[in-house]
Design a protein around this motif. Structure first.
Motif, short mmCIF file in Angstrom:
data_model
loop_
_atom_site.label_atom_id
_atom_site.label_comp_id
_atom_site.label_asym_id
_atom_site.label_seq_id
_atom_site.Cartn_x
_atom_site.Cartn_y
_atom_site.Cartn_z
N UNK A 1 -10.35 6.55 -13.62
CA UNK A 1 -9.49 7.36 -12.76
C UNK A 1 -10.30 7.37 -11.38
N UNK A 2 -11.68 6.73 -11.23
CA UNK A 2 -12.31 6.54 -9.83
C UNK A 2 -11.54 5.59 -9.17
N UNK A 3 -11.32 4.48 -10.01
CA UNK A 3 -10.38 3.40 -9.52
C UNK A 3 -9.14 3.73 -8.95
N UNK A 4 -8.07 4.57 -9.68
CA UNK A 4 -7.07 4.90 -9.20
C UNK A 4 -7.21 5.81 -7.83
N UNK A 5 -8.25 6.81 -7.72
CA UNK A 5 -8.45 7.49 -6.61
C UNK A 5 -8.71 6.68 -5.45
N UNK A 6 -9.49 5.52 -5.69
CA UNK A 6 -9.78 4.67 -4.49
C UNK A 6 -8.79 3.85 -4.03
N UNK A 7 -7.92 3.43 -4.96
CA UNK A 7 -6.70 2.63 -4.59
C UNK A 7 -5.82 3.61 -3.93
N UNK A 8 -5.64 4.88 -4.36
CA UNK A 8 -4.91 6.01 -3.54
C UNK A 8 -5.40 6.29 -2.14
N UNK A 9 -6.62 6.32 -1.99
CA UNK A 9 -7.24 6.33 -0.88
C UNK A 9 -6.88 5.38 0.00
N UNK A 10 -6.77 4.24 -0.31
CA UNK A 10 -6.70 2.92 0.53
C UNK A 10 -5.28 2.85 0.98
N UNK B 1 0.99 -1.26 0.09
CA UNK B 1 -0.06 0.11 -0.11
C UNK B 1 0.79 1.31 0.07
N UNK B 2 1.84 1.24 0.48
CA UNK B 2 2.87 2.38 0.45
C UNK B 2 3.36 2.81 -0.71
N UNK B 3 3.45 1.55 -1.69
CA UNK B 3 3.79 1.72 -3.03
C UNK B 3 2.75 2.58 -3.64
N UNK B 4 1.44 1.79 -3.62
CA UNK B 4 0.23 2.54 -4.24
C UNK B 4 0.14 4.10 -3.89
N UNK B 5 0.28 4.43 -2.33
CA UNK B 5 0.31 5.65 -2.11
C UNK B 5 1.14 6.56 -2.74
N UNK B 6 2.21 6.26 -3.27
CA UNK B 6 3.35 7.18 -3.90
C UNK B 6 2.52 8.08 -5.08
N UNK C 1 -3.03 5.59 0.98
CA UNK C 1 -2.72 6.81 1.80
C UNK C 1 -3.30 6.65 3.25
N UNK C 2 -4.43 5.84 3.30
CA UNK C 2 -5.01 5.51 4.68
C UNK C 2 -3.91 5.16 5.89
N UNK C 3 -3.04 4.21 4.91
CA UNK C 3 -2.07 3.77 6.01
C UNK C 3 -1.03 4.76 6.65
N UNK C 4 -0.82 5.87 5.72
CA UNK C 4 0.13 6.99 6.28
C UNK C 4 -0.74 7.91 6.98
N UNK C 5 -2.01 8.59 6.49
CA UNK C 5 -2.78 9.22 6.94
C UNK C 5 -4.01 8.89 6.84
N UNK C 6 -4.81 8.43 7.91
CA UNK C 6 -6.10 7.87 8.08
C UNK C 6 -6.95 9.06 7.44
#
Length: 413
Positions: free
Chosen positions: A353-362, A225-230, A364-369
């Motif tokens: 793009x909504x899929x990308x935003x949802x993945x990014x949200x998941x 998830x940290x990679x996805x949040x990049x 980023x939640x590990x770093x900033x809930x």
């Protein structure tokens, strides 16, 4: 599925085209050779997992599922091609109760799949269940659209088979172009990283992380998830999935309609149904692999298959919109195809793009809930809106076009 051979009268010449004009015999012969090739390829893919032990796992399930899909599409097209070559009467895709049968069969297959041990999912023996739950929702949608369109606009089954096979085989065009797009999206993301504060450090972190994974694959979900949040990864995914993939996929999946339209110029409503069939063919091929991510975990697999049902409806809608564009092109309105292509690309791009935003949200939640949670909620809300628009359009467009055709028939010549 039941069909009807009854002739369907129309008052307008353009509405008669689907039932009177036909494709040339040489084209049906060519389609028959392609269909035979699909069946042969399907047999090979179905047999591979049983002869190559390395494929006996989730890869074996996917290979066998692709084999079943190729055999099914190839067989339907082969039968239609022979009938078209022989100039046999067209069997039209229309049934009042097919949708109910498809629902019952889908539920029964889903229940049986759930009752099986989860270990079976990673064997080719599970392929019939996986294949069926990817295929049947699309057939259900097509049967409902046939009802909404009315018996008068029932489409010849062999032309639907040709359209679906054309949409499926367009994947062979999409894959190499999307691989090029992957390289382009990576270059764009790296170029942006080079000019923003901290971008170089983030890029180096990603390289180190990927090098480590090449030696030892990740086992920690948080690490993935940290990679996805990049931001670099999210930008690359946004360019690839939100721009390049829609441009490529919407360009290729209805090209077969351009060939069919040289000889058969049906009503706009029939053009819509043809386009939906193209979209379904593409969605089925894509769904076999994309819907297999949860294999080995029944809940995750059912969730993945459920997501593919929504994606199938999106591909059906964008294909149908392009089918409308082709129908108007055949009537001299060239701008309509460009407009329909633009609409299809934009809707497809927003969906991705909504899929990308949802993945990014998941991620980023590990770093900033707080931030990740807000993005996830926004993604879910936006997805629900897109699903509502998609389903409304799939119902509304055939009803609108059916009313249009009825009005034109009623007008005095």
């Amino acid at each position: 599925m039941s069909v009807t051979d009854r002739p369907i009268p129309y008052a307008e010449s353009e509405l008669l085209a689907e039932h009177t004009a036909d494709l040339p015999r040489w084209l049906w012969a060519l389609a028959g050779f392609i269909a035979a090739g699909l069946v042969a390829l399907g047999c090979v893919l179905l047999a591979l997992p049983f002869f190559i032990p390395a494929l006996f796992g989730s890869a074996g399930t996917i290979s066998a599922s692709y084999g079943l899909m190729a055999i099914t599409l190839g067989s339907a097209l082969l039968i239609g091609s022979v009938r078209g070559w022989r100039r046999a009467p067209a069997r039209h895709f229309y049934s009042r109760w097919a949708w109910l049968y498809l629902i019952l069969v889908s539920v029964a297959i889903a229940v049986l799949a759930v009752l099986l041990p989860s270990d079976v999912q990673n064997t080719p023996l599970f392929a019939p269940f996986h294949f069926a739950l990817i295929l049947l929702p699309g057939l259900l949608l097509l049967s409902l659209l046939a009802l909404l369109s009315g018996r008068g606009s029932a489409v010849a089954g062999r032309r639907l088979s040709l359209a679906a096979a054309g949409g499926a085989t367009s994947v062979t065009l999409a894959i190499p172009l999307e691989l090029i797009g992957l390289a382009i999206s990576g270059i764009v993301a790296v170029a942006v990283a080079m000019v923003i504060p901290g971008g170089v450090d983030e890029f180096e972190r990603i390289i180190v992380l990927l090098e480590g994974w090449s030696l030892q694959p990740p086992t920690d979900e948080l690490e993935i998830l940290t990679l996805v949040a990049s931001p670099i990864v999210l930008l690359g995914l946004a360019v690839l999935l939100g721009v390049i993939a829609p441009l490529v996929e919407e360009f290729g999946k209805t090209l077969v309609l351009g060939v069919m339209g040289i000889w058969v110029k049906p009503s706009v409503l029939v053009g819509f149904i043809w386009g939906v069939a193209c979209g379904l063919g593409f969605a089925w091929l894509e769904g076999i692999s994309n819907g297999a991510l949860g294999l080995g975990d029944t809940t995750a697999w059912l969730g993945g298959v459920g997501v593919r049902v929504l994606a199938t409806s999106m591909h059906a809608l964008t294909g149908g919109i392009l089918g409308v564009g082709w129908a108007y092109l055949w009537r001299g309105k060239r701008w309509a195809l460009l407009l329909s292509y633009a609409v299809a690309v934009v809707f497809h791009g927003l969906w991705n793009l909504n899929v990308v935003m949802s993945l990014g949200g998941v991620g980023i939640a590990g770093l900033s809930p707080a931030v990740g949670g807000a993005l996830a909620v926004l993604g879910v809300g936006f997805q629900l809106l897109l699903v509502a628009v998609c389903l409304s359009a799939l119902v509304g467009i055939p009803l609108l076009l059916r009313r249009r055709d009825a009005t034109r028939v009623a007008q005095p010549s």
